[in-house]
Design an enzyme around this catalytic site. Structure first.
Site, short mmCIF file in Angstrom:
data_model
loop_
_atom_site.label_atom_id
_atom_site.label_comp_id
_atom_site.label_asym_id
_atom_site.label_seq_id
_atom_site.Cartn_x
_atom_site.Cartn_y
_atom_site.Cartn_z
N GLN A 104 -62.30 -53.48 -56.35
CA GLN A 104 -62.11 -53.17 -54.94
C GLN A 104 -63.44 -53.24 -54.20
O GLN A 104 -64.45 -52.71 -54.67
CB GLN A 104 -61.50 -51.78 -54.78
N TYR A 183 -62.09 -45.94 -44.14
CA TYR A 183 -63.38 -46.60 -44.28
C TYR A 183 -63.53 -47.71 -43.22
O TYR A 183 -62.70 -47.82 -42.32
CB TYR A 183 -63.56 -47.09 -45.71
N ARG A 230 -55.74 -53.83 -49.43
CA ARG A 230 -55.17 -52.49 -49.45
C ARG A 230 -55.08 -51.93 -48.03
O ARG A 230 -56.06 -51.97 -47.28
CB ARG A 230 -56.01 -51.56 -50.32
#
Length: 389
Positions: A104, A183, A230
């Site tokens: 990721q 984020y 994601r």
């Protein structure tokens, strides 16, 4: 062990791009702060991930594509040769155990602190995180981030592409672009954190632009079959307020579909929500769903099997589980046989460093049971794991 095998589609094989997965269980990415201070994975991480190589796919924990993207102390990175070498030890161990692995990519944006990175965090707008952030010296008040210039946005897009190439060099089968959990990419999507008036703010079409550009650059760098994304529709963690969730995600999913990454990964997917079904209908390729198992509470007694099967029935292709894999290195076998699930130990151990609460969770008494398919793969996994306690 005398438990009878459990009949479930969770244990059917599946394809993800060119990868043949032996089951539909994915180990979700979980940051565990066990790298060096400059982001190099430690040998202990090779042990941790290889212990869990029976997962159909492992998505390794978030790694930053540049220095300013660092969130917390001792998290992993993937922007220099030392990072590549450290991750190569991990992927070699997982491959030797018969596993498959993505990495990721995560930029923290305003979720960061100068005490962690040595730099002032950057974000779409100068709006600070509304809560303290963890640093090596304890919890600190978040600082006001610098608003990114258009040139900085472009250089960050390039950093993601370079990080993806480095991940492939490190032995990963692909990367997952993290556009969730508050984020940087999520900050661009949300009205509460994106007050820009240029081409990266304002309308939904403008707010999704940065995510789309990052994914396009990563796909161009390593190919669509090696890329996943994601997302976390409606999630409010890290002070995120999307404002128009029902408008953001149909537009984003349509734009991502045009680019063609291999999978979409939904955090805290809820099969009772219409948006989940709308995304499933709109997304033509692999959909990974991460079920809600209770935020911060104990694991369900079945390790999440019932929640996972509900999502499969609702249209998900693969199911990602986090804490169940953390606490159970042989989770696939436990779910397959209906064996008891290890509980997660106290939360502080997750981020404290060292083996405790990380690589010392017990296996089932008989690890010689079939762990993965085909049998040769199970034999490789068994030889790579430590002896059962």
């Amino acid at each position: 062990m005398t438990n009878a095998p459990v009949e479930s589609r969770l244990f059917d094989s599946a394809r993800l791009g060119p990868l043949e997965l032996p089951n539909r269980l994915v180990m979700a990415p979980m940051t565990r702060n066990r790298a060096t201070t400059d982001g190099v994975p430690l040998p202990l991480m090779a042990t941790y991930y290889s212990q869990r190589a029976s997962a159909g796919l492992i998505i390794a924990e978030a790694s930053t594509p540049n220095a300013v993207g660092q969130t917390y102390p001792n998290i992993t990175a993937i922007h220099n040769d030392a990072h590549v070498a450290g991750w190569r030890q991990v992927t070699d161990a997982v491959h030797a155990a018969g596993g498959r692995m993505f990495l990721q990519l995560q930029h923290g944006g305003r979720v960061g602190h100068p005490d962690n990175s040595g730099l002032t965090p950057v974000a779409p707008s100068p709006i600070p995180l509304p809560e303290p952030i963890h640093t090596a010296s304890g919890r600190r008040t978040a600082v006001v981030p610098r608003e990114m210039t258009v040139e900085e946005i472009r250089s960050t897009v390039a950093d993601f592409a370079a990080a993806a190439r480095r991940a492939v060099d490190a032995g990963f089968a692909g990367v997952e672009v993290h556009a969730a959990n508050g984020y940087l990419l999520h900050q661009f999507l949300a009205k509460g954190t994106n007050h820009r008036t240029d081409a990266y703010g304002g309308s939904v079409a403008h707010r999704i632009r940065f995510v789309v550009e990052v994914v396009q650059a990563v796909v161009d760098a390593i190919g669509p079959d090696r890329v996943g994304v994601r997302i976390a529709p409606g999630l409010t963690v890290n002070g995120i307020e999307e404002g128009d969730t029902e408008d953001i995600y149909p537009a984003l999913v349509a734009a991502l579909d045009d680019i063609g990454p291999a999978y979409l990964h939904i955090v805290f997917a809820d099969p009772d929500q219409s948006l989940f079904h709308d995304i499933r209908k709109a997304w033509p390729r692999t959909l990974i769903a991460n079920p809600v198992l209770g935020w911060g509470g104990p694991l369900p007694a079945d390790g999440g099997r019932h929640a996972a099967e509900r999502l499969l029935a609702a249209g998900a292709d693969l199911i990602s589980l986090g804490r169940p894999f953390l606490a159970n290195p042989d989770l696939v076998e436990r779910l397959r046989t209906g064996a008891p699930i290890n509980p997660v130990r106290e939360e502080g151990l997750m981020y404290a460093g060292g083996e405790n609460g990380y690589t010392d969770y017990p296996y089932l008494p008989r690890i010689t049971a079939t762990i993965a398919s085909p049998p040769a793969q199970a034999d490789r996994l068994k030889s790579a794991l430590p002896a059962a306690p």
